[in-house]
Design a protein around this motif. Structure first.
Motif, PDB file in Angstrom:
ATOM      1  N   PRO A 209       0.843  -1.185   0.000  1.00  0.00           N
ATOM      2  CA  PRO A 209       0.000   0.000   0.000  1.00  0.00           C
ATOM      3  C   PRO A 209       0.883   1.241   0.000  1.00  0.00           C
ATOM      4  O   PRO A 209       1.883   1.287   0.697  1.00  0.00           O
ATOM      5  N   GLY A 210       0.530   2.207  -0.815  1.00  0.00           N
ATOM      6  CA  GLY A 210       1.295   3.443  -0.856  1.00  0.00           C
ATOM      7  C   GLY A 210       2.376   3.455  -1.908  1.00  0.00           C
ATOM      8  O   GLY A 210       3.169   4.376  -1.963  1.00  0.00           O
ATOM      9  N   TYR A 212       3.180   2.979  -6.112  1.00  0.00           N
ATOM     10  CA  TYR A 212       2.615   2.761  -7.446  1.00  0.00           C
ATOM     11  C   TYR A 212       3.614   3.069  -8.561  1.00  0.00           C
ATOM     12  O   TYR A 212       3.250   3.487  -9.637  1.00  0.00           O
ATOM     13  N   ARG A 246      -0.587  -6.800 -11.515  1.00  0.00           N
ATOM     14  CA  ARG A 246      -1.612  -6.856 -10.487  1.00  0.00           C
ATOM     15  C   ARG A 246      -2.998  -6.726 -11.093  1.00  0.00           C
ATOM     16  O   ARG A 246      -3.217  -5.945 -12.009  1.00  0.00           O
ATOM     17  N   ALA A 366       3.769  10.116  -0.894  1.00  0.00           N
ATOM     18  CA  ALA A 366       2.355  10.255  -0.542  1.00  0.00           C
ATOM     19  C   ALA A 366       2.227  10.616   0.930  1.00  0.00           C
ATOM     20  O   ALA A 366       3.229  10.762   1.631  1.00  0.00           O
ATOM     21  N   GLY A 367       1.014  10.735   1.372  1.00  0.00           N
ATOM     22  CA  GLY A 367       0.765  11.068   2.774  1.00  0.00           C
ATOM     23  C   GLY A 367       0.592  12.557   2.976  1.00  0.00           C
ATOM     24  O   GLY A 367       0.214  13.286   2.048  1.00  0.00           O
ATOM     25  N   VAL A 440       5.626   7.189   2.527  1.00  0.00           N
ATOM     26  CA  VAL A 440       4.452   7.853   3.076  1.00  0.00           C
ATOM     27  C   VAL A 440       4.887   8.752   4.222  1.00  0.00           C
ATOM     28  O   VAL A 440       5.487   8.292   5.187  1.00  0.00           O
ATOM     29  N   SER A 446      -0.534  11.341  13.350  1.00  0.00           N
ATOM     30  CA  SER A 446      -0.485   9.883  13.219  1.00  0.00           C
ATOM     31  C   SER A 446       0.007   9.263  14.522  1.00  0.00           C
ATOM     32  O   SER A 446       1.007   9.689  15.077  1.00  0.00           O
ATOM     33  N   PHE A 454      -1.986  -1.061  11.839  1.00  0.00           N
ATOM     34  CA  PHE A 454      -2.476  -1.065  10.461  1.00  0.00           C
ATOM     35  C   PHE A 454      -1.656  -2.020   9.584  1.00  0.00           C
ATOM     36  O   PHE A 454      -2.195  -2.839   8.848  1.00  0.00           O
ATOM     37  N   LYS A 544      -5.445   9.922  18.876  1.00  0.00           N
ATOM     38  CA  LYS A 544      -6.157   9.179  17.848  1.00  0.00           C
ATOM     39  C   LYS A 544      -6.923   7.998  18.435  1.00  0.00           C
ATOM     40  O   LYS A 544      -8.028   7.690  18.000  1.00  0.00           O
TER      41      LYS A 544
ATOM     42  N   MET B  97      -7.750   1.324   1.413  1.00  0.00           N
ATOM     43  CA  MET B  97      -7.191   1.317   2.769  1.00  0.00           C
ATOM     44  C   MET B  97      -5.662   1.269   2.720  1.00  0.00           C
ATOM     45  O   MET B  97      -5.025   0.714   3.606  1.00  0.00           O
ATOM     46  N   GLY B  98      -5.101   1.816   1.665  1.00  0.00           N
ATOM     47  CA  GLY B  98      -3.645   1.887   1.565  1.00  0.00           C
ATOM     48  C   GLY B  98      -3.083   2.826   2.623  1.00  0.00           C
ATOM     49  O   GLY B  98      -3.840   3.557   3.264  1.00  0.00           O
ATOM     50  N   THR B  99      -1.773   2.802   2.793  1.00  0.00           N
ATOM     51  CA  THR B  99      -1.163   3.597   3.860  1.00  0.00           C
ATOM     52  C   THR B  99      -1.508   5.077   3.735  1.00  0.00           C
ATOM     53  O   THR B  99      -1.886   5.725   4.709  1.00  0.00           O
ATOM     54  N   ALA B 100      -1.372   5.593   2.512  1.00  0.00           N
ATOM     55  CA  ALA B 100      -1.607   7.022   2.323  1.00  0.00           C
ATOM     56  C   ALA B 100      -3.048   7.366   2.660  1.00  0.00           C
ATOM     57  O   ALA B 100      -3.316   8.371   3.315  1.00  0.00           O
ATOM     58  N   TYR B 102      -4.979   5.628   4.623  1.00  0.00           N
ATOM     59  CA  TYR B 102      -5.189   5.385   6.051  1.00  0.00           C
ATOM     60  C   TYR B 102      -4.715   6.583   6.859  1.00  0.00           C
ATOM     61  O   TYR B 102      -5.392   7.030   7.784  1.00  0.00           O
ATOM     62  N   VAL B 103      -3.542   7.101   6.476  1.00  0.00           N
ATOM     63  CA  VAL B 103      -3.009   8.273   7.174  1.00  0.00           C
ATOM     64  C   VAL B 103      -3.974   9.450   7.032  1.00  0.00           C
ATOM     65  O   VAL B 103      -4.135  10.266   7.925  1.00  0.00           O
ATOM     66  N   LYS B 104      -4.657   9.504   5.888  1.00  0.00           N
ATOM     67  CA  LYS B 104      -5.631  10.578   5.691  1.00  0.00           C
ATOM     68  C   LYS B 104      -7.031  10.140   6.112  1.00  0.00           C
ATOM     69  O   LYS B 104      -8.035  10.654   5.624  1.00  0.00           O
ATOM     70  N   ARG B 105      -7.108   9.125   6.969  1.00  0.00           N
ATOM     71  CA  ARG B 105      -8.319   8.751   7.685  1.00  0.00           C
ATOM     72  C   ARG B 105      -9.425   8.142   6.833  1.00  0.00           C
ATOM     73  O   ARG B 105     -10.589   8.518   6.945  1.00  0.00           O
ATOM     74  N   CYS B 137      -4.741  -1.247  -1.963  1.00  0.00           N
ATOM     75  CA  CYS B 137      -4.212   0.024  -2.447  1.00  0.00           C
ATOM     76  C   CYS B 137      -4.631   0.164  -3.886  1.00  0.00           C
ATOM     77  O   CYS B 137      -4.432  -0.739  -4.680  1.00  0.00           O
ATOM     78  N   CYS B 141      -2.421   7.172  -4.695  1.00  0.00           N
ATOM     79  CA  CYS B 141      -2.100   7.707  -3.375  1.00  0.00           C
ATOM     80  C   CYS B 141      -2.046   9.225  -3.361  1.00  0.00           C
ATOM     81  O   CYS B 141      -2.223   9.840  -2.318  1.00  0.00           O
ATOM     82  N   LEU B 143      -4.141  11.161  -4.442  1.00  0.00           N
ATOM     83  CA  LEU B 143      -5.468  11.727  -4.256  1.00  0.00           C
ATOM     84  C   LEU B 143      -6.118  11.241  -2.958  1.00  0.00           C
ATOM     85  O   LEU B 143      -7.307  11.349  -2.779  1.00  0.00           O
ATOM     86  N   LYS B 156      -9.749  12.518  -2.688  1.00  0.00           N
ATOM     87  CA  LYS B 156      -9.850  13.539  -1.646  1.00  0.00           C
ATOM     88  C   LYS B 156     -11.248  13.567  -1.038  1.00  0.00           C
ATOM     89  O   LYS B 156     -11.931  14.587  -1.029  1.00  0.00           O
TER      90      LYS B 156
END
Lengths: 573, 193
Positions: A209-210, A212, A246, A366-367, A440, A446, A454, A544, B97-100, B102-105, B137, B141, B143, B156
């Protein structure tokens, strides 16, 4: 097609491109498409048609341009002028752009322009992504016009398989999938392995995740990947390649399929490649959503139509891979590096980066950072430069807390290590890994135990279930983390947590289990006080977690306490 | 890697048993891949695209065609997240539910949908209107947080905006009723996720 014809094709395309007065390039990779790039391209077409400009203005749907959060992005090229990049283009703005630039006296629209000297662009060094955002991934000609397939032609005509392997060894290229094994050595192992059939696999199962990068490379420049695979096939003596994409990436699969078909028709893949005696076929395999399939042995099981469960190594795929034959398996991004290395030489490549980590690396930034997107930077750049210069810092005046690299197999890097150079060794010294390149950024909202939970949940879900340490360990670790974040953990749990992590790392069968505790261990290392605050004070520093449970009663302690009380009672009476 | 000529005759007989035209699509893929056993995942992809999900009959049919034990086919189909053994709702909402994200809730978005429609991720509402799913994911990420409602990728997002959008999608499209339409409409949605 032979080498001369290839060259002629490139020249014809270049001439054609120069005959246009103005070229409108619109990004058509997934993020931009989801923010409305289709409407922008439609508007361009409409305007060109309305004003009868077909002969003077070209419209190209390209791959990724980089700053994805600012999409849809449009680059305008006018002969003899500097390129102009527009961000957040709406159909209305697209109309204005097309009319202003296509006019007899081209003007720029003074709106939504991304300055060319933005640190986001100037701090990058594009090697793998050098074509991305400039060529149409669906047209072979536009790739050839930028020198595409000439590296393959060069390798086939002027190099022996051994020389190709040596060049890759000398370049210092290391696997971009995460572990960083020297690619050249792997190639040489497969080349030397005895076997009447050999395979080449491109691993495009990017489950982190995160991250690409692979998707973008396959979408933006599919021929670059195919060329790298064909060179690998020649170097190791394989005549069949598989590219494992994928299931979540339908656009990438479609563009690759199209690219393979065109390349086969033009004699750049398939039988007698470029009129030589080398044959190389490539087939696509679509994944079906299992993170463990990124692991090489699991991926091969999946290609063979089985459950994607890993098997113990050795024997390594280089000796015994697909159907028992020697198999070369590399990440898609690794293959993206091959053509530039052959073209420009090993010395050129080795001059980029640090002593042990050569070349460039693509990161998906990202993040919580101002500009998110895809970046390619030379190895050894500091994390601070990536986050604050390229990414533009943390939005909303918040504070940088950690950068997570390598996804569920990686770890978190805290603020005090922001100046660490980004390369394989430095990152692993910090308890993280390069991984496939997800980066990220997290700000102070956080909560670290929550982030660890997670990732553990992810690994728990994705564990294939074959070996016990991974199957049971991830569940236990997740449960303890759950207790920590809901307030019912005790100090003992924290000790158990660490013990379990080390046990899992040492005993799991494949990379998934071995690296699953990494995010936990690294957050424990740098943010231990947060775990302790959760346990001892039942507070979450990031505000949180909500504490809904209470720690279980410690029976022995309680009995001792009561015994003491009883004693004092009896003494009193 | 068992590809012998005798494999090619067996499935031909079975084609007459199934009158459902969607089996033709599966047959075509089987034929294209020469009834090779290692083509199982590809065949399952086609089958899910045609039917929307993999039911028992379908898996038995594929097992026979490829001369594999039924347990093998079931084992592969349940191993991969992509394959669904349950029919899906008319509309799907996939939350990344990717990390990015998730971090953005994005977890809050899921919780809000769960509360509003009474379904957990992986479930379908009793009236068959909406399926909720989470994805590992989606690779957008930049967006974050991202979600996909039917074919539309939305970036977003906020919890309130998402619920609003889902309600719009559910109410504006007419009730098709027929189960087959739902199944046929499904493949593109599945691909998006």
């Amino acid at each position: 097609m032979n080498r001369e014809e290839l060259q002629a094709m490139g020249e014809r395309e270049q001439e054609k491109q120069q005959s246009y007065r103005c070229r409108l390039l619109c990004c058509a990779s997934t993020p931009c498409l989801s923010s409305g790039a289709t409407a922008v391209i439609e508007t361009f077409k409409q305007v060109i048609k309305e004003h009868d400009l077909e002969a003077e203005v070209a419209i190209t749907s390209t791959g990724c341009m980089g700053p994805c959060s600012r999409g849809p992005l449009v680059t305008v090229q006018v002969n003899g002028q500097q390129d102009v990049i527009y961000e957040q283009v709406t159909p209305e703005l697209a109309r204005e752009i097309a009319l202003a630039h296509a006019a007899a006296e081209p003007k720029t629209v003074e709106k939504n322009i991304l300055p060319g000297d933005l640190a986001f662009f100037t701090k990058q060094k594009k090697v793998v992504l050098s074509n991305s955002g400039l060529i149409d991934p669906d047209r072979l000609e536009s790739y050839v016009a930028r020198g595409g397939y000439s590296a393959l032609a060069h390798a086939l005509r002027e190099m022996t398989p051994m020389e190709v392997c040596e060049t890759i060894i000398k370049s210092g290229l290391r696997g971009r999938g995460g572990a960083g094994y020297p690619s050249g050595l792997k190639w040489d192992l497969v080349r030397k392995a005895p076997g009447d059939k050999k395979y080449v696999i491109a691993n495009g199962d990017e489950g982190d995740p995160g991250a690409y990068m692979d998707r973008t490379l396959m979408e933006s420049d599919p021929h670059r990947v195919l060329e790298g695979m064909a060179i690998a096939g020649y170097a190791v003596g394989a005549d069949q390649g598989f590219i494992y994409v994928r299931g979540e990436y339908p656009i990438a699969a479609k563009r690759l399929e199209n690219a393979i078909r065109i390349a086969e028709r033009r004699g750049l893949l398939g039988g007698r490649v470029l009129d030589s005696s080398f044959n190389f076929r490539v087939d696509i395999r679509i994944g079906a959503g299992a993170f463990v399939c990124g692991e090489e042995t699991a991926l091969m099981a999946s290609i063979m139509g089985r459950r994607g469960q890993p098997w113990p190594r050795p024997p390594y795929p280089a000796q015994k891979g697909l159907w028992g034959f020697p198999t070369l398996i590399n990440n898609v991004e690794t293959f993206g590096n091959i053509a530039p290395i052959i073209e420009n030489g090993a010395e050129w490549y080795a001059s980029i980066g640090t002593e042990k980590s050569k070349g460039t690396k693509i990161f998906a930034l990202a993040g919580t950072v101002e500009t998110t997107g895809l970046i390619e930077v030379p190895m050894g750049i500091s994390l601070r430069e990536i986050v604050f210069d390229i990414g533009g810092g943390i939005p909303g005046g918040r504070e940088f807390k950690a950068a997570q690299t390598g996804g569920p197999s990686g770890g978190c890097i805290p603020a005090e290590h922001l100046d660490t150079p980004v390369d394989y060794e430095s990152l692993s010294r910090l308890g993280s890994i390069m991984g496939s390149g997800g980066l990220v950024v997290m700000d102070d909202t956080s909560c670290m135990p929550d982030v660890a939970k997670f990732f553990m949940e992810f690994c728990m879900d994705e564990s294939c279930g074959k070996c016990v340490p991974c199957r049971v360990g991830t569940v236990q670790l997740h449960q303890i983390l759950e207790h920590i974040t809901n307030g019912s953990a005790t100090q003992e749990d924290l000790d158990k947590l660490e013990e379990l992590c080390i046990m899992m790392k040492e005993t799991s069968l494949c990379g998934l289990g071995q690296s699953a505790p990494n995010p936990l261990l690294s957050t424990l290392k740098y943010f231990r006080q947060e775990y302790e605050a959760h346990i001892a004070n039942r507070t979450c520093p990031a505000e949180k977690c909500t504490f809904t449970e209470v720690p279980p009663l410690q029976l022995t302690e309680e009995l001792q306490r009561r015994a003491r009380l009883a004693k004092t009672d009896s003494e009193v009476s | 890697m068992a590809t012998t000529s005798k494999h090619k005759t067996a499935p031909a007989k079975m084609e007459t048993v199934h009158t459902d035209p969607r089996y033709k699509l599966v047959d075509r893929t089987l034929k294209r891949l020469h009834y090779q056993q290692d083509a199982l995942i590809e065949v399952l992809h086609t089958a899910q695209e045609a039917f929307g999900f993999l039911n028992d009959d379908l898996m038995i049919y594929i097992a026979r065609a490829l001369k594999l034990p039924q347990s093998w086919v079931y084992g592969v189909a349940t191993f991969y997240h992509f394959f669904s053994l349950e029919p899906q709702g008319e509309h799907t909402c996939v939350v990344c539910m990717g990390t990015a994200c998730y971090v953005k809730r994005s977890a809050e978005i899921v919780a809000t949908i769960q509360k509003e429609f009474g379904i957990a991720p992986g479930e379908t509402t009793p009236d068959g209107k909406l399926s909720l799913a989470t994805a590992r994911c989606l690779g957008s990420c930049g967006l974050a947080p991202v979600l996909v409602i039917d074919d539309e990728v939305l970036g977003k997002e906020t919890p309130e905006g998402t619920v609003q959008r889902i309600k719009e999608v559910i109410t504006t499209t007419p009730d098709t009723g027929a189960a087959t339409d739902v199944a046929v409409a499904q493949p593109q949605e599945e691909h998006q996720s």
